[in-house]
Design a protein around this motif. Structure first.
Motif, PDB file in Angstrom:
ATOM      1  N   GLN A  98       0.520  -1.263   0.318  1.00 32.87           N
ATOM      2  CA  GLN A  98      -0.222   0.193   0.083  1.00 32.87           C
ATOM      3  C   GLN A  98       0.584   1.343  -0.241  1.00 32.87           C
ATOM      4  O   GLN A  98       0.872   2.432  -0.824  1.00 32.87           O
ATOM      5  CB  GLN A  98      -0.899  -0.197   0.968  1.00 32.87           C
ATOM      6  N   ALA A  99       2.179   1.490   0.682  1.00 30.57           N
ATOM      7  CA  ALA A  99       2.728   2.263   0.456  1.00 30.57           C
ATOM      8  C   ALA A  99       3.297   2.663  -0.858  1.00 30.57           C
ATOM      9  O   ALA A  99       3.563   3.739  -0.900  1.00 30.57           O
ATOM     10  CB  ALA A  99       3.682   2.498   2.292  1.00 30.57           C
ATOM     11  N   GLN A 100       4.355   1.525  -1.691  1.00 32.01           N
ATOM     12  CA  GLN A 100       4.806   1.545  -2.312  1.00 32.01           C
ATOM     13  C   GLN A 100       3.506   1.802  -3.400  1.00 32.01           C
ATOM     14  O   GLN A 100       4.186   2.492  -4.736  1.00 32.01           O
ATOM     15  CB  GLN A 100       5.295  -0.012  -2.570  1.00 32.01           C
ATOM     16  N   GLU A 101       2.603   1.356  -3.043  1.00 34.08           N
ATOM     17  CA  GLU A 101       1.253   2.430  -4.204  1.00 34.08           C
ATOM     18  C   GLU A 101       0.413   3.370  -4.641  1.00 34.08           C
ATOM     19  O   GLU A 101       0.964   4.160  -5.485  1.00 34.08           O
ATOM     20  CB  GLU A 101      -0.302   1.256  -4.711  1.00 34.08           C
ATOM     21  N   SER A 102       0.888   4.177  -3.663  1.00 34.86           N
ATOM     22  CA  SER A 102       0.126   5.276  -2.998  1.00 34.86           C
ATOM     23  C   SER A 102       1.581   6.502  -2.770  1.00 34.86           C
ATOM     24  O   SER A 102       1.835   7.705  -2.251  1.00 34.86           O
ATOM     25  CB  SER A 102      -0.556   5.350  -1.820  1.00 34.86           C
TER      26      SER A 102
END
Length: 427
Positions: A98-102
């Protein structure tokens, strides 16, 4: 076999180990270097691992393998069925993904929030007014984050203006002029400190190191009339970044830019003091032996922290009762514990690697001040990424200006690019 013994067996099987005088010449596993190994009851080696840990390294083990192989006439048996693996760190992969995608949209939000703390100077003059420092910093950091050239970067500026992140439309060519603005350097340095503050409750152990960032351009000759030889081209221009980073979140508490061939140890005190004055509680500071000095150890002791810097081969106990003497005996008292703390220094190398890998290992700028500002923008991107990652994975509140303090920008009038000198060292 352990991982060290496996690597030693590889050296003994592939490399040529020669006996030269009283020592064995053992080649490096992955490079062209060679180390001097003296075998005996207390074997010694000139490699970094042995000088730091004082235990048998892969070069000593490889030399013993060659001695036994030559004596017995049998090759060394290499066990490849179970290759030792390094321990891995468990992650919450759902939050990590989630951190990488956002990362990109949150990056723009956090950057816009961060530049709002810049206090604009009052400029009174007729005609077109210069872009505010908020927009200049935002555009330069966004360009470094995108890793695009000026022409391809044009659409990113348009999108930022449509989203309200920029106050006015901006030409992509103007970003180069902003990057060469000398007054932007202290603003970027302060923003790096401020961007790290949301993570100060997580950071107690810090590591200091320096790395050179080379430019795509070669250095100009001092004598412009000197003939250019193809056999000896001029070296590439560049700058050296000195940084102190937290070993938990990989956030840079302070960064200083100096000349490419500048020394490392004199910057140690300045970086540690900047991190301390910014509000970080320093409990441990790790660095390699290039930073070993009486002044650096005294500063760490005065701040109530513990230094983990390896001793040099010619280090002596020193004056009794001094900070150096206490450090010297503490290192020898429990060397295994010392090494466990010292090896946290590898985190600062990971930060330099990540900055170069994600935002470019080469500098696009040509002027000295532009190169310094571009590298500072790279570290500012790294800090914003660290804050975003901590928000998603660790639940940290990413508030940059909770104390209502701001950065006062100096008035600048640099709509046209100018060639500036290397900025003076700021403390």
């Amino acid at each position: 076999m352990t991982l060290t013994e496996t690597r030693a067996a590889f050296i003994a099987a592939i490399k040529t180990i020669k006996f030269v005088g009283p020592h064995y010449c053992v080649p490096s596993e992955s490079g062209n270097d060679a180390y001097e190994v003296i075998l005996g009851e207390q074997s010694t080696c000139t490699c970094e691992h042995f000088q730091t840990a004082r235990d048998n390294c892969k070069h000593i083990i490889a030399a013993w393998m060659v001695v036994h192989r030559e004596h017995d006439g049998k090759p060394v048996e290499v066990v490849v069925d179970e290759v030792p693996k390094k321990p891995t760190v468990e992650r919450d992969w759902s939050r990590y993904n989630q951190a990488q995608e956002s990362e990109e949209p949150r990056m723009l939000e956090l950057l816009h929030q961060l530049v709002q703390g810049i206090e604009e100077p009052l400029i009174r003059r007729p005609g077109r007014q210069p872009f505010p420092m908020k927009d200049r910093v935002f555009a330069c950091v966004l360009k470094v984050f995108s890793t695009w050239g000026a022409r391809r970067f044009k659409d990113r500026l348009k999108d930022a203006h449509k989203k309200g992140l920029l106050n006015a439309p901006m030409n992509s060519g103007s970003v180069w002029a902003f990057m060469e603005d000398k007054s932007m350097t202290p603003v970027l340095q302060k923003l790096i400190e401020v961007s790290a503050l949301p993570l100060r409750s997580l950071e107690r152990v810090f590591a200091v190191d320096a790395s050179v960032f080379l430019s795509n351009w070669r250095e100009q000759a001092a004598n412009l009339n000197a003939p250019i030889t193809l056999t000896e081209p001029a070296p590439y221009a560049g700058v050296k970044a000195h940084a102190i980073v937290g070993t938990t979140t990989h956030v840079a508490a302070a960064v200083m830019i100096d000349a490419k061939m500048s020394g490392d140890s004199p910057k140690f005190n300045l970086l540690v003091l900047q991190a301390h004055e910014a509000g970080f509680s320093l409990q441990e500071v790790c660095a390699d032996k290039a930073y070993l000095s009486h002044e650096n150890l005294s500063l760490i002791e005065d701040l109530g922290a513990t230094a983990y810097i390896p001793l040099k081969s010619n280090s002596l106990p020193g004056e009794q009762g001094s900070a150096w003497s206490r450090f010297y005996h503490r290192v020898g008292l429990d060397r295994e514990k010392f090494l466990q703390h010292y090896h946290k220094r590898s985190n600062v190398e990971s930060v330099f690697s990540a900055v170069k890998r994600k935002y470019g290992h080469k500098i696009r700028s040509r002027a000295s001040d532009a190169m310094a500002n571009e590298v500072l923008c790279k570290f500012l991107c790294q800090n914003i990424w660290a804050v975003h990652h901590a928000i998603v994975v660790l639940g940290v509140a990413g508030e940059f200006w909770s104390d209502d303090s701001g950065i006062e920008a100096q008035a600048g009038d640099t709509d046209e690019p100018t060639v500036l000198q290397m900025p003076a060292l700021r403390n």
